[in-house]
Design a protein around this motif. Structure first.
Motif, mmCIF file in Angstrom:
data_model
loop_
_atom_site.group_PDB
_atom_site.id
_atom_site.type_symbol
_atom_site.label_atom_id
_atom_site.label_comp_id
_atom_site.label_asym_id
_atom_site.label_seq_id
_atom_site.Cartn_x
_atom_site.Cartn_y
_atom_site.Cartn_z
ATOM 1 N N PRO A 1 46.183 20.990 67.577
ATOM 2 C CA PRO A 1 45.589 21.219 66.319
ATOM 3 C C PRO A 1 46.546 21.547 65.215
ATOM 4 O O PRO A 1 47.209 22.330 65.267
ATOM 5 N N GLU A 2 46.553 20.763 64.026
ATOM 6 C CA GLU A 2 47.637 21.041 62.982
ATOM 7 C C GLU A 2 46.896 22.004 62.006
ATOM 8 O O GLU A 2 45.932 21.945 61.746
ATOM 9 N N VAL A 3 47.644 22.962 61.802
ATOM 10 C CA VAL A 3 47.121 24.325 60.975
ATOM 11 C C VAL A 3 46.737 23.991 59.322
ATOM 12 O O VAL A 3 46.118 24.729 58.772
ATOM 13 N N TYR A 4 47.372 22.974 58.885
ATOM 14 C CA TYR A 4 47.311 22.604 57.388
ATOM 15 C C TYR A 4 46.042 21.861 57.362
ATOM 16 O O TYR A 4 45.505 21.637 56.320
ATOM 17 N N GLY B 1 48.185 25.322 51.743
ATOM 18 C CA GLY B 1 49.411 24.428 51.409
ATOM 19 C C GLY B 1 50.306 25.170 50.399
ATOM 20 O O GLY B 1 50.334 26.133 50.064
ATOM 21 N N LYS B 2 51.577 24.352 50.281
ATOM 22 C CA LYS B 2 52.711 24.798 49.359
ATOM 23 C C LYS B 2 51.969 25.035 48.001
ATOM 24 O O LYS B 2 51.125 23.990 47.349
ATOM 25 N N ALA B 3 52.217 26.262 47.236
ATOM 26 C CA ALA B 3 51.327 26.253 46.027
ATOM 27 C C ALA B 3 52.092 25.459 45.011
ATOM 28 O O ALA B 3 53.414 25.308 44.931
ATOM 29 N N ALA B 4 51.498 24.881 44.043
ATOM 30 C CA ALA B 4 52.157 24.367 42.925
ATOM 31 C C ALA B 4 52.880 25.269 42.139
ATOM 32 O O ALA B 4 52.284 26.267 41.950
#
Length: 181
Positions: free
Chosen positions: A154-157, A174-177
């Motif tokens: 299972p992928e965590v994102y 996820g990566k914050a904007a």
């Protein structure tokens, strides 16, 4: 005294248990299993019950007491009821199908992943996103379920991949904007 080790194991009707030396053989309607045990414990059969006892109170003997009892109890359960593990496949285009004695998984790779059924284990695919691993040996069932899961963990994102039924996958942020100043 070990709480697990001192409990007797009830032998169901139709199950034959033989103890020779340090080898326990359990024969039932679903098959036959054998398990060797350490000489630090004694295994006895009386009145339809299997009793496991240890010879001394040493630390390693206490550890083997509960372990041996649990292994034999799993053998008795395996030859009467059997064991199964259910896996869920999550992801767009991810699916499983059965082709003869092979399990064919489409998991986002450029090729399908094929797994041959080992002896004593059967794969069932009740739906395209579910795989059931069945067998009489609890250790083998768990090992083969882990091998199927290993093909795409299972992928965590996004949560895509193969997971155990009921397994909760912790999602990472996820990566914050970048904020404008």
């Amino acid at each position: 005294m070990s709480r697990i080790g001192k409990m007797p194991i009830e032998v169901a009707k139709g199950v034959d248990v033989t103890i020779e030396g340090n080898l326990v053989t359990v024969k039932g309607p679903k098959g036959t299993l054998e398990q060797a045990y350490d000489k630090a414990v004694d295994v006895g059969l009386s009145e339809g019950r299997i009793v496991v006892s240890r010879r001394s109170d040493q630390k390693d003997h206490r550890a083997l007491h509960g372990l041996t009892r649990a292994l034999i109890a799993n053998m008795v359960k395996g030859v009467t009821e059997g064991f199964e593990k259910t896996l869920e496949i999550v992801g767009v285009g991810y699916r499983a199908q059965k082709a003869g004695s092979k399990l064919v998984l489409s998991l986002g790779y450029s090729h399908p992943v094929e797994m041959e059924e080992p002896s004593g284990i059967t794969f069932e695919v009740p739906a395209v996103n579910r795989v059931v691993v069945k067998g009489i040996d609890k250790q083998q069932v768990g090992e083969w379920a882990a091998r199927v899961r290993e093909k795409r963990k299972p992928e965590v994102y996004h949560g895509k991949g193969v997971r155990y039924a009921g397994e909760y996958v912790i999602h990472k942020e996820g990566k914050a904007a970048k904020s404008k100043k």
